[in-house]
Motif scaffolding. Structure first.
Motif, PDB file in Angstrom:
ATOM      1  N   CYS A 185       0.712  -1.141   0.032  1.00 17.48           N
ATOM      2  CA  CYS A 185      -0.078   0.087  -0.071  1.00 17.48           C
ATOM      3  C   CYS A 185       0.792   1.393   0.133  1.00 17.48           C
ATOM      4  O   CYS A 185       1.243   1.604  -1.119  1.00 17.48           O
ATOM      5  N   ASN A 221      -8.517   8.250  -5.836  1.00 19.10           N
ATOM      6  CA  ASN A 221      -9.805   8.437  -6.113  1.00 19.10           C
ATOM      7  C   ASN A 221     -10.790   8.648  -5.022  1.00 19.10           C
ATOM      8  O   ASN A 221     -11.192   7.898  -4.281  1.00 19.10           O
ATOM      9  N   ASN A 225     -12.618   6.405  -1.974  1.00 18.18           N
ATOM     10  CA  ASN A 225     -11.738   5.766  -1.047  1.00 18.18           C
ATOM     11  C   ASN A 225     -11.562   6.664   0.148  1.00 18.18           C
ATOM     12  O   ASN A 225     -10.807   6.091   1.069  1.00 18.18           O
ATOM     13  N   ASN A 247      -4.781  11.487 -13.459  1.00 19.73           N
ATOM     14  CA  ASN A 247      -5.663  10.065 -13.502  1.00 19.73           C
ATOM     15  C   ASN A 247      -5.804   9.469 -14.708  1.00 19.73           C
ATOM     16  O   ASN A 247      -6.367  10.228 -15.639  1.00 19.73           O
ATOM     17  N   GLU A 251     -12.370  10.164 -12.921  1.00 20.93           N
ATOM     18  CA  GLU A 251     -13.009   9.696 -11.787  1.00 20.93           C
ATOM     19  C   GLU A 251     -14.221  10.726 -11.494  1.00 20.93           C
ATOM     20  O   GLU A 251     -13.738  11.893 -11.162  1.00 20.93           O
ATOM     21  N   GLY A 284       1.438   4.828 -15.293  1.00 18.32           N
ATOM     22  CA  GLY A 284       3.005   4.684 -15.377  1.00 18.32           C
ATOM     23  C   GLY A 284       3.530   6.087 -15.831  1.00 18.32           C
ATOM     24  O   GLY A 284       4.790   6.161 -15.892  1.00 18.32           O
ATOM     25  N   ASP A 286       3.463   9.193 -14.705  1.00 18.75           N
ATOM     26  CA  ASP A 286       3.484  10.432 -14.037  1.00 18.75           C
ATOM     27  C   ASP A 286       4.980  10.825 -13.686  1.00 18.75           C
ATOM     28  O   ASP A 286       5.241  12.019 -13.563  1.00 18.75           O
ATOM     29  N   MET A 365      -2.603   5.095  -4.356  1.00 15.11           N
ATOM     30  CA  MET A 365      -2.028   3.904  -4.987  1.00 15.11           C
ATOM     31  C   MET A 365      -1.596   4.098  -6.475  1.00 15.11           C
ATOM     32  O   MET A 365      -0.840   3.472  -6.794  1.00 15.11           O
ATOM     33  N   HIS A 370       3.677   0.779  -8.223  1.00 17.56           N
ATOM     34  CA  HIS A 370       4.665   0.800  -9.103  1.00 17.56           C
ATOM     35  C   HIS A 370       6.174   0.108  -8.795  1.00 17.56           C
ATOM     36  O   HIS A 370       6.533   0.147  -8.032  1.00 17.56           O
ATOM     37  N   GLY A 402      -4.634   4.157   3.535  1.00 17.48           N
ATOM     38  CA  GLY A 402      -5.715   3.382   3.437  1.00 17.48           C
ATOM     39  C   GLY A 402      -6.566   3.008   4.748  1.00 17.48           C
ATOM     40  O   GLY A 402      -7.503   3.570   4.773  1.00 17.48           O
ATOM     41  N   ARG A 647     -10.227  -0.343  -6.905  1.00 21.51           N
ATOM     42  CA  ARG A 647     -11.129  -0.457  -6.313  1.00 21.51           C
ATOM     43  C   ARG A 647     -12.574   0.017  -6.936  1.00 21.51           C
ATOM     44  O   ARG A 647     -12.637   1.137  -7.487  1.00 21.51           O
ATOM     45  N   GLN A 651     -16.696  -1.759  -2.582  1.00 27.51           N
ATOM     46  CA  GLN A 651     -16.006  -2.694  -1.956  1.00 27.51           C
ATOM     47  C   GLN A 651     -15.074  -1.941  -0.832  1.00 27.51           C
ATOM     48  O   GLN A 651     -14.641  -0.712  -1.134  1.00 27.51           O
ATOM     49  N   ASN A 653     -11.283  -2.804  -0.154  1.00 25.98           N
ATOM     50  CA  ASN A 653     -10.265  -3.907  -0.417  1.00 25.98           C
ATOM     51  C   ASN A 653     -11.205  -5.222  -0.782  1.00 25.98           C
ATOM     52  O   ASN A 653     -11.735  -5.487  -1.879  1.00 25.98           O
ATOM     53  N   LYS A 746      -0.561  -1.412 -10.231  1.00 30.10           N
ATOM     54  CA  LYS A 746      -1.294  -0.554 -11.129  1.00 30.10           C
ATOM     55  C   LYS A 746      -0.713  -0.604 -12.322  1.00 30.10           C
ATOM     56  O   LYS A 746      -0.888   0.070 -13.170  1.00 30.10           O
TER      57      LYS A 746
END
Ligand SMILES: Nc1nc2c(c(=O)[nH]1)N[C@H]1C(S)=C(S)[C@@H](COP(=O)(O)OP(=O)(O)OC[C@H]3O[C@@H](n4cnc5c(=O)[nH]c(N)nc54)[C@H](O)[C@@H]3O)O[C@H]1N2
Ligand SMILES: Nc1nc2c(c(=O)[nH]1)N[C@H]1C(S)=C(S)[C@@H](COP(=O)(O)OP(=O)(O)OC[C@H]3O[C@@H](n4cnc5c(=O)[nH]c(N)nc54)[C@H](O)[C@@H]3O)O[C@H]1N2
Ligand SMILES: [Mo]
Length: 755
Positions: A185, A221, A225, A247, A251, A284, A286, A365, A370, A402, A647, A651, A653, A746
């Motif tokens: 995490c 997100n 989350n 992102n 979202e 990937g 960023d 995350m 990564h 988290g 996620r 949910q 996790n 990710k």
């Protein structure tokens, strides 16, 4: 399986609002806890009440507002459900039969009610007394040739008091094997940031959101989350603060949000636009984006403008020249290609950053998971250093954690690589010599199980086997163990994929009262912004046979360590004594714990960068450039797609609340792949096509997930997304960040195959 037919319809309304209010009412009703649940909601995150069991975002517990969100309500409703898993339930279903059920079905059966032991002769879990359960654990642990053959997992819902004692028990037992959910995490935060800024935590507090002049939300997100964070973002936008959201998925809550607690906005069906700049980065991408922003800044400096905080850089940092050399070596065309963002937009992001005198960068995350996650975060830290964005109001780095106490568990000793100074304190306070050799993190513990060197697994919370990479191989590894112990509130897959002996030990949950011989006890947790607060449950425990996590830890220790130097029995009843020991082991941050925790809002743990003090070996903040533009090993395959496992809105996790993901417009299905229209066309896939994904790897193992539905979604070309944990079989165990051990969940390189 889901009830109803799968449906995929874009969600056009703002996130939050009446949809969230309706979802809250629905989940309370489904779990049949309307009265009990609503009463508990009134105590959640209020002084004298308990802390939300969902995410780690701080609450402004001083306000008189009801501090909860839709997803906090879901977590609470599922915890306070009226459904029960009893001995009759286990008599009715064999473990093999339970294994055939979905994660959703297992969750919906309700709260565990009494300790159970696996009976191999019948393939059923059968009741066991607490005494016999602890005796079995003690027997297995004492029988090991080496304490390093046991793995002691922690999930971040465990409060400080239980986690602290667990860390002492395991060290006295003789190992530092502490696989932890944090290892999957925010471990890149814990390991990557200390060399850069001297602390592996965020430097921002809630008040800073009121003073920020720009906020970046990268790879996170929050609408799903960390919904309480939306209040901060809404208020910032109303003040005219630019918000940059980075992102690969647009979202919904990052675009438009209605505050369910804003009565005027609810009544008028109003909403607030959130992102002033949406940056549709490739998975990937960023690092290339951040380097592009830095390059734009260096170019403007070279042209004679002052955009950096030169005084801060001179007084507080090292490595500025190395950073400049690295950044100026990057090529614009490559940065644009790797990030998927135009030079114009990258320069615009830089402009927003330059104009702001106080910037917060939040991340989740999308940055940590990564292969070079830790090194990537060092570049985020560097971007903030360039403008002195530490130790002033409204500025800093803000990892959004988290689990509600994942940060606290780490602070009080859940650490497979403890420092010598900490181990010396443990020795001095408790009078035993703790082991000095580093232990296993999550990936290493799975490797030890695969190799057959691990024999015992104890899980203090969580759903280890479902959360880790390489599901199929992890299941095989787990089944080789001599003993598995799941300390839990709810039945989950981890109890069904078990060792030769297995125990399920049910615990009192966050919202429930802990009564001991010494009276009612409270526990403490540390949120994502280092606030330590008390949490007091208000409801009766789900069953009379549950134990608090603290007692379970103490009794495991008493059984495994008959000659212990620690007076375990004394901690079972009086949690203030545990807090005194925490203060003894951590005098710098936890002095007077017992007194300070009496403040209604708790207290804040010192974060040195807030004082512009740097706890690094050279006493400075460090620029630690990362060469190149890639945070995941490039793959030479024209058909490759990068898969992010994310996620859904329904949910927590591995706990599945429903098969819907409202904001992404998915209903009654979790086996979906979000895919760009051109990537679908290039593979001849129509909307709704049934596909199989296969991992591109070099180890010769075939990793496939079949039965997925491709849905046309605004993803950047080459980037796809799907749900965790269903897609974990695709993630190779070996695919992780070497500094932190965090699996690269990710960016799994996959291809679409026809079988
Ligand atoms: N309701 C609810 N709350 C939760 C949880 C939950 O499951 N449910 N889980 C808790 C836990 S343990 C955690 S760690 C947090 C997780 O909270 P988040 O960090 O928000 O979790 P994810 O859904 O895994 O993914 C985050 C985002 O990263 C984006 N992303 C994927 N790849 C990349 C990339 O390469 N770059 C960028 N910039 N973005 C990328 C995804 O599109 C997604 O929006 O939430 C906590 N809170
Ligand atoms: N592919 C992929 N894999 C991932 C991720 C990803 O994004 N993609 N995310 C990773 C992340 S960020 C995390 S944090 C991990 C999560 O990994 P874990 O923390 O291990 O998993 P959870 O699903 O949060 O654990 C749920 C279980 O915890 C138990 N539980 C709930 N409340 C309590 C309590 O108060 N006390 C105790 N003792 N038990 C309780 C319940 O029995 C429930 O079934 O997964 C990781 N795995
Ligand atoms: Mo997490």
């Amino acid at each position: 399986m889901a009830e109803g037919k799968p449906r995929y319809t874009p969600y056009k309304q703002p996130a939050g609002g009446w949809g969230a209010a309706a979802a809250t009412a629905k989940v309370l009703l489904e779990q049949s806890v309307v009265t009990k649940g609503s009463r508990a909601l009134l105590s959640m995150n209020q002084p004298g009440g308990f802390k939300c069991p969902s995410c780690a975002f701080p609450d402004a517990s001083c306000t008189k507002k009801l501090e909860f969100c839709e997803n906090g309500a879901k977590a609470l409703a599922h915890e306070t459900t009226k459904f029960r898993v009893t001995r009759d339930f286990f008599a009715a279903y064999s473990v093999t039969e339970l294994m055939a059920q979905s994660d959703y079905w297992l969750e919906m059966q309700g709260r565990l009610t009494e300790p159970m032991r696996y009976d191999a002769a019948t393939d059923h879990y059968v009741p066991v007394s607490w005494d016999d359960a602890f005796a079995l654990i003690g027997r297995h642990l004492r029988a090991l040739d080496d304490p390093g053959q046991a793995e002691f997992y922690t999930s971040g819902r465990t409060p400080n008091e239980a986690a602290f004692l667990y860390s002492i028990f395991v060290r006295e037992f003789g190992t530092n094997n502490f696989p932890d959910c944090s290892n999957m995490c925010h471990e890149p935060t814990s390991r990557g940031l200390p060399p850069a800024i001297g602390v592996g935590k965020g430097t921002v507090i809630l008040d800073d959101f009121d003073h920020a002049e720009a906020i970046f939300v990268i790879g996170q997100n929050p609408g799903t989350n960390a919904p309480r964070m939306m209040t901060c973002l809404v208020e910032a936008r109303r003040r005219g603060v630019p918000i940059v959201a980075v992102n690969p998925m647009p979202e919904r809550a990052l675009i438009r949000f209605t505050e369910p607690q804003d009565i005027a906005q609810m009544a008028t069906f109003g909403s607030t636009p959130i992102a002033s700049e949406f940056v549709h980065v490739k998975i990937g991408g960023d690092l290339a984006l951040i380097k592009g922003m830095m390059r734009a800044m260096f170019e403007r400096e070279a042209a004679g403008e002052t955009v950096f905080d030169h005084d801060f850089i001179a007084e507080h940092t090292e490595g500025f020249e190395e950073l400049r050399d690295d950044i100026m070596a990057q090529d614009w065309a490559e940065m644009v290609a790797v990030s998927g963002i135009s030079e114009e937009q990258i320069r615009r992001c830089a402009e927003i950053y330059i104009r702001s005198n106080a910037t917060i960068i939040c991340y989740g995350m999308g940055l940590t998971q990564h292969q070079l996650g830790s090194r990537l975060l060092q570049q985020v830290a560097a971007l903030l250093l360039l403008k002195g964005n530490y130790g002033k109001p409204g500025a800093g780095i803000s990892p959004i954690r988290g689990h509600s106490n994942v940060q606290g568990d780490r602070t009080v000793g859940i650490d497979e690589k403890p420092t010598e100074a900490y181990l010396d304190r443990v020795r001095d306070v408790f009078g035993f010599e703790p082991p000095r050799a580093h232990g296993h993190h999550t990936v290493e513990s799975v490797e030890a199980m695969m190799a057959g060197t691990a024999k015992v697994f104890i899980g203090l919370g969580g759903n280890f086997v479902r959360a880790v990479p390489d599901t199929d191989r992890a299941y095989d590894a787990m089944r080789k163990l001599d003993l598995t112990v799941g300390i839990a509130t709810k039945l989950n897959r981890g109890h069904l994929v078990h060792g030769k002996d297995a125990l399920i030990l049910p615990v009192i949950a966050r919202s429930e009262r802990i009564e001991t011989a010494a009276g009612e006890q409270f526990v403490t947790i540390e949120d994502s912004m280092s606030n330590v607060t008390a949490s007091r449950g208000v409801l009766d425990p789900a069953s009379a046979h549950l134990l608090p996590e603290v007692e379970i830890v103490c009794r495991m220790a008493m059984s495994a360590l008959p000659d212990s130097k620690v007076d375990w029995a004394s901690y079972i009843d009086d949690y203030a004594r545990i807090r005194d020991r925490i203060a003894d082991v951590y005098p710098a941050i936890y002095a007077d714990f017992g007194e300070r925790i009496k403040a209604p809002k708790g207290f804040h743990l010192d974060i040195a960068p807030r004082r512009r003090a740097w706890l690094t070996p050279n006493g400075k903040a460090n620029f630690l450039p990362l060469p190149g533009l890639h945070v995941d090993a490039p793959v030479d395959d024209p058909g490759m797609l990068r898969l992010a496992t994310v996620r859904s809105h329904d949910q927590f996790n591995t706990t599945i609340y429903s098969y819907n993901d409202r904001y992404r417009g998915v209903y009654n299905d979790r086996m979906v792949v979000f895919m760009n229209a051109e990537d679908m066309a290039a593979r001849g896939l129509a909307e709704g096509a049934n596909i199989t994904l296969e991992t591109i790897s070099t180890d010769g193992i075939v990793r496939r997930v079949e039965g997925l539905t491709a849905i046309d979604y605004p993803m950047p070309a080459g980037s796809i997304a799907g749900y965790y944990p269903e897609l974990n079989p695709l993630l190779p165990l070996a695919y992780y960040d070497p500094i932190s051990g965090c699996p690269a969940a990710k960016s799994i390189p996959v291809r679409v195959v026809s079988i």
